[in-house]
Design an enzyme around this catalytic site. Structure first.
Site, mmCIF file in Angstrom:
data_model
loop_
_atom_site.group_PDB
_atom_site.id
_atom_site.type_symbol
_atom_site.label_atom_id
_atom_site.label_comp_id
_atom_site.label_asym_id
_atom_site.label_seq_id
_atom_site.Cartn_x
_atom_site.Cartn_y
_atom_site.Cartn_z
ATOM 1 N N GLY A 42 0.810 -1.217 0.000
ATOM 2 C CA GLY A 42 0.000 0.000 0.000
ATOM 3 C C GLY A 42 0.843 1.266 0.000
ATOM 4 N N CYS A 43 1.910 1.255 0.773
ATOM 5 C CA CYS A 43 2.774 2.438 0.874
ATOM 6 C C CYS A 43 3.533 2.678 -0.429
ATOM 7 C CB CYS A 43 3.726 2.293 2.051
ATOM 8 S SG CYS A 43 2.825 2.199 3.621
#
Length: 152
Positions: free
Chosen positions: A45-46
């Protein structure tokens, strides 16, 4: 309780991904800024979020805004992450979570995972948007939309 729309971005210092000292006095209150807090370097996600900001970084720059990512990862982790994905913006190291706490960024999943929150402030340092969402890719278009409204 965290910072909200209408609050001023507080001043802070940190080490950036180049190993330099970052002092928010030189940026906050001078130009629009997008500050996004994310959980951890090089996680799915990051990475999606960082690459999304990277891919639209020129759009932010064209309207005079700067983008800054902040996590509790250390300098070496930020340098690897920034280099691996060719991130053109600063990543700040907040290992002691001082900046995260200053902003009041909430944790997720019973306090085990640092939260993902994006702040957009105008050229006076006043927060115009706070977006707290787990879906990393949604932060970029929301932030860009608000930044574009600031110049119109």
């Amino acid at each position: 309780m965290g910072l909200k729309v209408g609050d001023k971005i507080p001043f802070f210092t940190a080490k950036d991904s180049r190993g330099d000292d970052f002092d928010s006095h030189f940026l906050i209150g001078h130009k629009p800024v997008v500050i996004y807090f994310y959980p951890k370097d090089d996680t799915p996600g990051c990475t999606t979020q960082a690459c999304g900001f990277r891919d639209q970084y020129q759009d932010f720059k064209e309207v005079g805004a700067e983008v800054i990512g902040i996590s509790s990862d250390g300098l070496e982790s930020h340098q690897r992450f920034s280099s691996k994905y060719k991130l053109p913006f600063l990543l700040l190291s907040d290992e002691n979570k001082k900046i995260r706490n200053l902003f009041g960024v909430p944790s997720r999943i019973f306090g085990l995972l640092p939260g993902r929150v994006t702040y957009v402030a105008d050229k006076n340092g006043v927060i115009q948007m706070v977006f707290n969402g787990i879906f990393a890719a949604k932060h970029i278009p929301k932030a860009l939309e608000v930044v574009k409204q600031l110049i119109s």
